[in-house]
Enzyme design. Structure first.
Site, PDB file in Angstrom:
ATOM      1  N   LYS A 145      26.257  -4.757  -1.701  1.00  0.00           N
ATOM      2  CA  LYS A 145      27.731  -4.847  -1.798  1.00  0.00           C
ATOM      3  C   LYS A 145      28.398  -4.105  -0.658  1.00  0.00           C
ATOM      4  CE  LYS A 145      27.206  -4.376  -6.781  1.00  0.00           C
ATOM      5  NZ  LYS A 145      27.400  -3.348  -7.806  1.00  0.00           N
TER       6      LYS A 145
ATOM      7  N   ARG B  35       0.811  -1.221   0.000  1.00  0.00           N
ATOM      8  CA  ARG B  35       0.000   0.000   0.000  1.00  0.00           C
ATOM      9  C   ARG B  35       0.848   1.277   0.000  1.00  0.00           C
ATOM     10  NH1 ARG B  35      -2.688  -4.094   1.796  1.00  0.00           N
ATOM     11  NH2 ARG B  35      -0.659  -4.524   2.698  1.00  0.00           N
ATOM     12  N   THR B  36       1.796   1.368   0.940  1.00  0.00           N
ATOM     13  CA  THR B  36       2.517   2.630   1.118  1.00  0.00           C
ATOM     14  C   THR B  36       3.351   2.954  -0.119  1.00  0.00           C
ATOM     15  OG1 THR B  36       2.611   2.055   3.454  1.00  0.00           O
ATOM     16  CG2 THR B  36       3.968   3.896   2.740  1.00  0.00           C
TER      17      THR B  36
ATOM     18  N   ARG C   9      11.347   3.942   3.785  1.00  0.00           N
ATOM     19  CA  ARG C   9      10.882   2.908   4.719  1.00  0.00           C
ATOM     20  C   ARG C   9      12.087   2.058   5.094  1.00  0.00           C
ATOM     21  NH1 ARG C   9       5.763  -1.125   4.594  1.00  0.00           N
ATOM     22  NH2 ARG C   9       4.792   0.849   5.205  1.00  0.00           N
TER      23      ARG C   9
ATOM     24  N   HIS D  65       4.864   5.682  11.665  1.00  0.00           N
ATOM     25  CA  HIS D  65       4.347   5.572  10.295  1.00  0.00           C
ATOM     26  C   HIS D  65       3.391   6.755  10.109  1.00  0.00           C
ATOM     27  CE1 HIS D  65       3.189   3.995   6.534  1.00  0.00           C
ATOM     28  NE2 HIS D  65       2.810   2.771   6.855  1.00  0.00           N
TER      29      HIS D  65
HETATM   30  N1   CP Z   1      -0.317  -0.073   5.864  1.00  0.00           N
HETATM   31  C1   CP Z   1       0.903  -0.325   5.338  1.00  0.00           C
HETATM   32  O1   CP Z   1       1.921   0.281   5.726  1.00  0.00           O
HETATM   33  O2   CP Z   1       0.887  -1.305   4.391  1.00  0.00           O
HETATM   34  P1   CP Z   1       2.170  -1.744   3.519  1.00  0.00           P
HETATM   35  O3   CP Z   1       3.142  -2.400   4.464  1.00  0.00           O
HETATM   36  O4   CP Z   1       1.634  -2.684   2.475  1.00  0.00           O
HETATM   37  O5   CP Z   1       2.763  -0.507   2.935  1.00  0.00           O
END
Ligand code: CP
Length: 324
Positions: free
Chosen positions: A96, A68-69, A118, A148
């Site tokens: 590497k 999603r993100t 992320r 998040h």
């Molecule tokens: N909600 C969320 O962070 O989903 P993903 O890990 O799929 O990005």
């Protein structure tokens, strides 16, 4: 604002990075949600693109898996007319031995304007924001169990859209809060918006010890915790972050905490059911709830595009001296 969170604001309080919802002023959260609402209304048009980030380069750096993100950041950047590069970490030179710092400096040399990060290590986006060249914005797309923030903002947007001002609502968050950056960021966001009743429901092994300091009421009995809430937020068991077995089995978890239609009936009649995804059917949520009329789980995903457009537009506007 003090400490690492101060990194994200200019001295006059504008958003230059988005790293955490902790301490984010209500006025800024409201501005982000209002901006996202304007983008949401443009998404139904035949031409969904706006030229706000034309000529800018957005680099997605996902050191941890995402559906999603990552996808909604990608769509959001394209809808703002930015050029988008998604670095495939598995085939990058990180394998590497290149450090995060050196990867960053090389991407800066390619004239990137915005990094979406992320990482499984809590604090990685803060590390980057602290070292990045001025005028580059950094957005935290999830760091370890820590934060998040765009998920929290899209959750707040969804709550506000369906239930109104969080300052008048009761919100229950159920399941594995201990390993959840989503829960932590949502709690900070709800507090920032003045939500008076935030409840955490789960077994003692899955609830963090600092919830009392955050003004959150804890419940081990789900029936007690669900009574008369407006919003039900479900979380998956984050087994990849558990270092030991914290519950007997998934079946046991479903029996004690799984969201079924009969449990949901304890909340207010028109309560909404949210989940950041990915959902695990039969573990934290029953099929009839996941697919039922009170679930707004896919609306959260749609709102995620608008929120990420708003965050990218606002941070880059601050960093590069324009107006969003
Ligand atoms: N909600 C969320 O962070 O989903 P993903 O890990 O799929 O990005």
């Amino acid at each position: 604002m003090h400490g690492p969170a101060a990194l994200q604001l200019t001295p006059d309080g504008r958003l230059k990075h988005l790293l955490t919802t902790e301490g984010l002023p209500k006025s800024l959260i409201t501005e982000l949600l209002d901006t996202a609402e304007t983008f949401l209304s443009s998404q139904g048009q035949p031409v969904k693109k706006v030229p706000l980030l034309r000529g800018k380069t957005v680099v997605n750096l996902f050191f941890e898996n995402s559906t999603r993100t990552r996808t909604t950041f990608d769509i959001a950047a394209h809808r703002l007319s930015a050029d988008v590069v998604t670095l495939d970490i598995r085939t990058s030179s990180a394998s590497k031995g290149e450090t995060l710092f050196d990867t960053l400096k090389n991407l800066e040399a390619m004239q990137a304007d915005l990094f979406v990060v992320r990482h499984s290590a809590g604090g990685a986006p803060f590390f980057i924001a602290d070292r990045v060249t001025p005028n580059i914005a950094v957005i935290n797309a999830g760091d370890g169990t820590h934060a998040h923030p765009t998920q929290a903002l899209l959750d707040l947007m969804t709550i506000r859209k369906h239930k109104g001002d969080p300052a008048n609502l009761s919100v229950a968050i159920i399941g594995d809060l201990k390993h959840s950056r989503v829960a932590r960021s949502l709690i900070h966001g709800l507090r920032g918006m003045g939500c008076p009743d935030i409840r955490a429901i789960g077994p003692g092994t899955l609830l963090p010890s600092d919830l009392g300091h955050l003004g959150v009421h804890t419940f081990h009995n789900i029936d007690d915790g669900l009574r008369d809430v407006d919003v039900v937020v479900l979380l998956r068991l984050q087994k990849e972050r558990m270092t030991s077995a914290l519950l007997p089995s998934e079946r046991e978890f479903f029996n004690l905490y799984g969201m079924t239609e009969s449990r949901l009936a304890l909340a207010k009649d028109n309560a909404i059911v949210m989940h950041p995804g990915p959902i695990n059917r039969g573990v934290e949520i029953a099929n009839e709830v996941a697919d039922g009329p009170q679930a707004v789980i896919l609306d959260q995903v749609t709102n995620g595009i608008a929120i990420r457009m708003a965050v990218m537009a606002m941070t880059l506007s601050t960093q590069q001296g324009g107006h969003s």
